[in-house]
Design a protein around this motif. Structure first.
Motif, PDB file in Angstrom:
ATOM      1  N   SER A 111      42.759  76.369  79.770  1.00 42.44           N
ATOM      2  CA  SER A 111      43.916  77.115  80.266  1.00 42.44           C
ATOM      3  C   SER A 111      45.176  76.279  80.229  1.00 42.44           C
ATOM      4  O   SER A 111      46.239  76.739  79.816  1.00 42.44           O
ATOM      5  N   GLU A 112      45.046  75.022  80.690  1.00 42.81           N
ATOM      6  CA  GLU A 112      46.218  74.140  80.700  1.00 42.81           C
ATOM      7  C   GLU A 112      46.741  73.918  79.288  1.00 42.81           C
ATOM      8  O   GLU A 112      47.943  73.943  79.048  1.00 42.81           O
ATOM      9  N   LYS A 113      45.817  73.746  78.377  1.00 42.80           N
ATOM     10  CA  LYS A 113      46.193  73.520  76.985  1.00 42.80           C
ATOM     11  C   LYS A 113      47.012  74.718  76.464  1.00 42.80           C
ATOM     12  O   LYS A 113      48.080  74.541  75.883  1.00 42.80           O
ATOM     13  N   TYR A 114      46.511  75.916  76.731  1.00 42.31           N
ATOM     14  CA  TYR A 114      47.199  77.113  76.233  1.00 42.31           C
ATOM     15  C   TYR A 114      48.543  77.322  76.915  1.00 42.31           C
ATOM     16  O   TYR A 114      49.545  77.634  76.269  1.00 42.31           O
TER      17      TYR A 114
ATOM     18  N   ILE B 156      54.551  77.101  76.782  1.00 41.61           N
ATOM     19  CA  ILE B 156      55.804  76.625  77.363  1.00 41.61           C
ATOM     20  C   ILE B 156      56.548  75.714  76.386  1.00 41.61           C
ATOM     21  O   ILE B 156      57.759  75.802  76.230  1.00 41.61           O
ATOM     22  N   GLU B 157      55.775  74.863  75.693  1.00 42.88           N
ATOM     23  CA  GLU B 157      56.410  73.954  74.730  1.00 42.88           C
ATOM     24  C   GLU B 157      56.645  74.612  73.384  1.00 42.88           C
ATOM     25  O   GLU B 157      57.072  73.972  72.427  1.00 42.88           O
ATOM     26  N   GLN B 158      56.348  75.885  73.300  1.00 39.79           N
ATOM     27  CA  GLN B 158      56.543  76.660  72.074  1.00 39.79           C
ATOM     28  C   GLN B 158      55.821  76.057  70.877  1.00 39.79           C
ATOM     29  O   GLN B 158      56.371  75.963  69.777  1.00 39.79           O
ATOM     30  N   ASN B 159      54.606  75.668  71.109  1.00 43.62           N
ATOM     31  CA  ASN B 159      53.773  75.133  70.036  1.00 43.62           C
ATOM     32  C   ASN B 159      53.196  76.298  69.229  1.00 43.62           C
ATOM     33  O   ASN B 159      52.309  77.021  69.664  1.00 43.62           O
ATOM     34  N   ASN B 160      53.750  76.432  68.046  1.00 45.65           N
ATOM     35  CA  ASN B 160      53.424  77.591  67.210  1.00 45.65           C
ATOM     36  C   ASN B 160      51.944  77.638  66.820  1.00 45.65           C
ATOM     37  O   ASN B 160      51.312  78.690  66.793  1.00 45.65           O
TER      38      ASN B 160
ATOM     39  N   LEU C 166      51.490  87.222  78.284  1.00 44.27           N
ATOM     40  CA  LEU C 166      51.644  85.775  78.125  1.00 44.27           C
ATOM     41  C   LEU C 166      52.799  85.266  78.981  1.00 44.27           C
ATOM     42  O   LEU C 166      52.700  84.251  79.666  1.00 44.27           O
ATOM     43  N   LEU C 167      53.912  86.036  78.983  1.00 44.04           N
ATOM     44  CA  LEU C 167      55.048  85.643  79.839  1.00 44.04           C
ATOM     45  C   LEU C 167      54.635  85.672  81.317  1.00 44.04           C
ATOM     46  O   LEU C 167      55.027  84.812  82.105  1.00 44.04           O
ATOM     47  N   TYR C 168      53.869  86.663  81.660  1.00 52.07           N
ATOM     48  CA  TYR C 168      53.360  86.832  83.030  1.00 52.07           C
ATOM     49  C   TYR C 168      52.586  85.580  83.463  1.00 52.07           C
ATOM     50  O   TYR C 168      52.810  85.027  84.530  1.00 52.07           O
ATOM     51  N   LEU C 169      51.704  85.118  82.594  1.00 51.41           N
ATOM     52  CA  LEU C 169      50.932  83.916  82.931  1.00 51.41           C
ATOM     53  C   LEU C 169      51.836  82.694  83.080  1.00 51.41           C
ATOM     54  O   LEU C 169      51.657  81.895  83.997  1.00 51.41           O
ATOM     55  N   ILE C 170      52.809  82.578  82.185  1.00 53.63           N
ATOM     56  CA  ILE C 170      53.698  81.411  82.256  1.00 53.63           C
ATOM     57  C   ILE C 170      54.510  81.441  83.551  1.00 53.63           C
ATOM     58  O   ILE C 170      54.651  80.434  84.238  1.00 53.63           O
TER      59      ILE C 170
END
Lengths: 183, 265
Positions: free
Chosen positions: A4-7, A12-16, A52-56
């Protein structure tokens, strides 16, 4: 670092690259869910994006310590899509206010925060209160509670529920989060 | 002021519909004036709604004024979140492109057979198909209805729109070619090239619009699509229509869906 942390960090870091991995891994299931529930592919895409925004957002407010990213994402999608389907959610003198995607997302988050907050306070109650109130909120009637827990009478149950509810409300109001979440 | 306990009892009776008609009316009258009572009732309802799994939550208008709502809204609008959202969108597009590509090989054999079988037919029908493209183009082209900003703008904008309506396309190009163009100007510049049959130049300008950070950069797809439709390049037209229909927020999303359907018919 958990999955979860990885994702979440990748989002957040916008890793494509990792974001793409999230799509490959989880999107098909969400798409199936939305398609089965009166949605179109575009809806599935919107719901997934918003979830995804909700989780962030939730993660930023308070770091999420979740075991299963998938389960959490799925719940978020379900909440958002359900809220979108039941559009008569915001009421003003019984008039339905049309809701846009953003408002829907924010209200879904608000709903979740309220639920988390109430449940946290609920956990602070005595075991007896938790049991009786839990059943009450799950839709059990007073009569059913009398039978299930061999109380003397409906009146005893009624008083018990009342006491526990008062206690819960007191706990909620004492918490400074109440002001930010109240309706 | 009444004691907390009494208030709770009243609220409970009110919610359970156990009040007499008279008392109910009185209670509702008090609700109108007593903020404290109203808050208390709202919390009760909110608890029932949220903790009761069988109930669907209803939101109140006041939720839109709530502190958390406002904070979340501001966060979503922040640059950080806009960027995060953009990255998700870009990735989503990439994902769908890859997914569609993967689906292709399985169908390839089918396509080859189908193409071979219909080729003969197509040759015969080509004149007909071209007219179909032309009809679509006539129905959907919006060159004479470009977005106007005339109500709230400076002389420059008014001039450009007036020139366009007067078909003074070269004047528009002269005016805009050497400056930093905004969305509005890019559209008029691209449209002017198009009107002068300089399709390649026009497409370049719309590509520039698409690549820009403008919120309505999706307009670029629409105008590019019109150019290909006009040139009867069905392949490219379809590609652009697919791009437009990937996101509901894209300019003329609904119209693009209509055209796709009509092209399939």
């Amino acid at each position: 670092m958990t999955e979860s942390e990885k994702y979440l960090n990748a989002l957040i870091e916008q890793n494509n690259k990792i974001t793409l991995e999230i799509y490959k891994k989880f999107y098909p299931k969400i798409e199936r869910f939305v398609l089965q529930n009166n949605g179109k592919q575009q809806d599935a895409q919107d719901v997934f994006h918003d979830a995804l925004l909700y989780l962030i957002l939730k993660h930023k407010e308070k770091p999420l310590s979740i075991n299963s990213f998938e389960a959490y994402l799925f719940t978020a999608c379900k909440n958002i899509w359900r809220n979108f389907l039941t559009k008569k959610r915001v009421m003003k003198d019984d008039i339905i206010i049309p809701m846009d995607r953003e408002t829907n997302l924010i209200l879904s988050i608000l709903e979740q925060q309220r639920m988390d907050f109430y449940q946290e306070k609920f956990q602070e109650l005595s075991n007896n209160c938790k049991e009786i109130l839990g059943n009450y909120f799950n839709g059990m009637s007073y009569q059913e509670i009398v039978e299930e827990f061999s109380y003397k009478s409906i009146n005893t149950v009624r008083q018990r529920v009342f006491k526990c509810k008062t206690k819960l409300i007191k706990l909620i109001k004492l918490d400074c989060r109440y002001n930010k979440l109240r309706q | 002021m009444k004691k907390q306990k009494e208030i709770h009892q009243e609220i409970e009776a009110y919610l359970q519909n156990e009040m007499s008609k008279n008392n109910r009316a009185l209670f509702e009258k008090r609700l109108k004036n007593d903020v404290h009572l109203r808050d208390e009732l709202n919390l009760h309802i909110s608890l029932n709604n949220t903790l009761n799994k069988e109930q669907t939550t209803t939101f109140k208008e006041s939720d839109l004024e709530n502190a958390t709502f406002k904070e979340t809204k501001a966060l979503l609008k922040s640059e950080t979140f806009q960027n995060i959202s953009k990255n998700i969108n870009t990735t989503s597009n990439q994902y769908f492109k890859e997914r569609n590509r993967k689906k292709m090989p399985k169908k390839r054999l089918y396509y080859i057979t189908a193409i071979a079988a219909t080729l003969v037919l197509l040759i015969g029908l080509s004149t007909f198909l071209n007219t179909s493209n032309t009809t679509l183009y006539k129905e959907y082209n919006t060159w004479n209805d470009l977005p106007s900003k005339i109500e709230k703008s400076d002389n420059q904008t008014i001039n450009i729109e007036t020139y366009y309506n007067k078909k003074a396309y070269t004047k528009i190009i002269d005016l805009l070619i050497d400056k930093e163009q905004n969305t509005h100007e890019l559209i008029y510049l691209g449209a002017s090239y198009f009107q002068l049959n300089k399709y390649k130049k026009a497409i370049e300008i719309f590509d520039k619009l698409i690549a820009s950070n403008a919120i309505d950069n999706s307009k670029g797809y629409w105008y590019k699509m019109l150019i290909y439709l006009k040139q009867k390049d069905t392949q490219k037209t379809k590609e652009l229509l697919a791009t437009i229909t990937q996101n509901k927020q894209n300019y003329n999303y609904q119209k693009a869906i209509e055209i796709i359907k009509k092209l399939e018919d």
